[in-house]
Every structure is written in structure tokens, then in C-alpha cells.
Design an enzyme around this catalytic site. Structure first.
Site, PDB file in Angstrom:
ATOM      1  N   ARG A  59       0.834  -1.201   0.000  1.00  0.00           N
ATOM      2  CA  ARG A  59       0.000   0.000   0.000  1.00  0.00           C
ATOM      3  C   ARG A  59       0.874   1.258   0.000  1.00  0.00           C
ATOM      4  NH1 ARG A  59      -3.182   2.639   5.131  1.00  0.00           N
ATOM      5  NH2 ARG A  59      -4.156   4.347   3.965  1.00  0.00           N
TER       6      ARG A  59
ATOM      7  N   ASN B  95      -3.324   2.415  16.077  1.00  0.00           N
ATOM      8  CA  ASN B  95      -3.224   3.117  14.804  1.00  0.00           C
ATOM      9  C   ASN B  95      -4.620   3.075  14.213  1.00  0.00           C
ATOM     10  OD1 ASN B  95      -2.913   4.121  12.261  1.00  0.00           O
ATOM     11  ND2 ASN B  95      -0.984   3.050  11.863  1.00  0.00           N
TER      12      ASN B  95
ATOM     13  N   ASP C 110     -15.023   8.354  21.994  1.00  0.00           N
ATOM     14  CA  ASP C 110     -15.869   8.094  23.172  1.00  0.00           C
ATOM     15  C   ASP C 110     -15.487   6.784  23.850  1.00  0.00           C
ATOM     16  OD1 ASP C 110     -18.947   9.538  21.773  1.00  0.00           O
ATOM     17  OD2 ASP C 110     -17.206  10.457  22.783  1.00  0.00           O
TER      18      ASP C 110
ATOM     19  N   HIS D  86       0.817   6.700  14.198  1.00  0.00           N
ATOM     20  CA  HIS D  86       0.691   6.797  12.745  1.00  0.00           C
ATOM     21  C   HIS D  86       2.060   6.524  12.129  1.00  0.00           C
ATOM     22  CE1 HIS D  86      -3.289   8.583  13.149  1.00  0.00           C
ATOM     23  NE2 HIS D  86      -2.779   9.318  14.123  1.00  0.00           N
TER      24      HIS D  86
ATOM     25  N   SER E  30       3.029   7.402   9.144  1.00  0.00           N
ATOM     26  CA  SER E  30       3.441   8.620   8.456  1.00  0.00           C
ATOM     27  C   SER E  30       3.270   9.834   9.365  1.00  0.00           C
ATOM     28  CB  SER E  30       2.589   8.815   7.192  1.00  0.00           C
ATOM     29  OG  SER E  30       1.229   9.042   7.550  1.00  0.00           O
TER      30      SER E  30
HETATM   31  C1  DHK Z   1      -2.662   5.372   8.147  1.00  0.00           C
HETATM   32  C2  DHK Z   1      -3.733   5.649   7.340  1.00  0.00           C
HETATM   33  O1  DHK Z   1      -4.411   4.687   6.788  1.00  0.00           O
HETATM   34  C3  DHK Z   1      -4.133   6.997   7.009  1.00  0.00           C
HETATM   35  O2  DHK Z   1      -5.529   7.130   6.895  1.00  0.00           O
HETATM   36  C4  DHK Z   1      -3.605   7.969   8.004  1.00  0.00           C
HETATM   37  C5  DHK Z   1      -2.004   6.384   8.937  1.00  0.00           C
HETATM   38  C6  DHK Z   1      -2.171   7.721   8.376  1.00  0.00           C
HETATM   39  C7  DHK Z   1      -0.558   6.065   9.194  1.00  0.00           C
HETATM   40  O3  DHK Z   1       0.329   6.878   8.865  1.00  0.00           O
HETATM   41  O4  DHK Z   1      -0.277   5.011   9.789  1.00  0.00           O
HETATM   42  O5  DHK Z   1      -3.677   9.130   7.566  1.00  0.00           O
END
Ligand code: DHK
Length: 146
Positions: free
Chosen positions: A19, A73, A86, A99, A101
Site C-alpha cells: 500500500r 493506529n 468516546d 501513525h 506517516s
Molecule cells: C494510516 C492511514 O491509513 C491513514 O488514513 C492515516 C495512517 C495515516 C498512518 O500513517 O499510519 O492518515
């Protein structure tokens, strides 16, 4: 520590490895799970992934009774889900939002995370290595309050 750490992963993270490798790298989710299990020897880890918002909410509810800490995440649900916020607000242990990124350097729709309102800490932009770092950070927090 008797209770495990729950490491919960949201939508599309099952596709890590192929991905958008220029953003998420080529490390697979199975690789990341192995890195988390090796991060702190003897620490119990419960590692899960779902593309379903409802299932992620149910896992956070389950964590209330069963987990010592939550590393999450939430992926895209970070920016949309008040339901997830919530649920996390009911969890009394440490919560690390993660995250792969650096969301703050990306498109504007990735800049405001609801989950951050419940998180003890946020890790973003360290790639897959952010996961074992989160595990070690959570272990240190739990050790300090033991
Ligand atoms: C992963 C995702 O799928 C995005 O929707 C986020 C995140 C970032 C990541 O960096 O792990 O924006």
C-alpha cells in the site's frame, strides 16, 4: 504484568507492504506484529487489525476490562470517528496513538485527529519502527506506576 497490551490497527493497514510504499514503506503488518512481540521480552501483546469501525470500538471496550494499555493506529478513523474517541475515553490505562506517516505533513484532512483528545501520547512519522518504540514507551509507563 498480567494484562496484555492491546495493539489495535484500523482500516487498510492489512495492506501494508504494498500500500503506497512511498508513504508507508514496505514493512508488512505481520512484520510489525513480530517487531512488537520482540520489543519487550515477556510482555504480553494482543495484536489485531480490522477495517470495521464498529469492531475497533468493540475492541477498545474489551480493553477496558482486559488490557493494561492500548496502542492504536486508527488510520482513517482517526479523523472521522467520535465513536472511537468516546470508547477510548472510558479506558483508564495509557493510550498511545500511532501513525506510520507524519500526518501533520500530509493533506489537511489528516491534520485533526479525534483520537488525540484521549491519547496519553502520539507517535507519527517514524515508520514501522514507531510500533516497537510505542511498546517500549508503554512498558516504561506501566513500570513507573507499578
Ligand atoms: C494510516 C492511514 O491509513 C491513514 O488514513 C492515516 C495512517 C495515516 C498512518 O500513517 O499510519 O492518515
Amino acid at each position: 504484568m498480567t494484562k496484555p497490551i492491546f495493539i489495535l490497527n484500523g482500516p487498510n493497514l492489512n495492506r501494508l507492504g504494498t500500500r503506497e510504499p512511498h508513504i508507508y514503506g514496505t514493512t508488512t503488518l505481520a512484520d510489525i506484529e513480530a517487531m512488537c512481540r520482540a520489543a519487550v521480552p515477556g510482555l504480553a501483546v494482543d495484536f489485531r487489525q480490522t477495517n470495521s469501525e464498529g469492531e475497533l470500538v468493540e475492541w477498545v471496550q474489551e480493553a477496558i476490562e482486559k488490557a493494561a494499555a492500548v496502542i492504536i493506529n486508527p488510520a482513517a478513523y482517526s479523523f472521522t470517528s467520535i465513536a472511537l474517541l468516546d470508547a477510548l475515553k472510558m479506558f483508564s490505562g495509557p493510550i498511545v496513538e500511532l501513525h506510520i506517516s507524519n500526518i501533520h505533513r500530509r493533506e489537511a484532512h489528516y491534520h485533526h485527529s479525534y483520537v488525540s483528545l484521549a491519547a496519553t501520547a502520539v507517535i507519527a512519522g517514524l515508520g514501522a519502527n514507531g510500533y516497537p518504540m510505542a511498546v517500549r514507551a508503554v512498558a516504561a509507563i506501566l513500570e513507573s506506576v507499578a
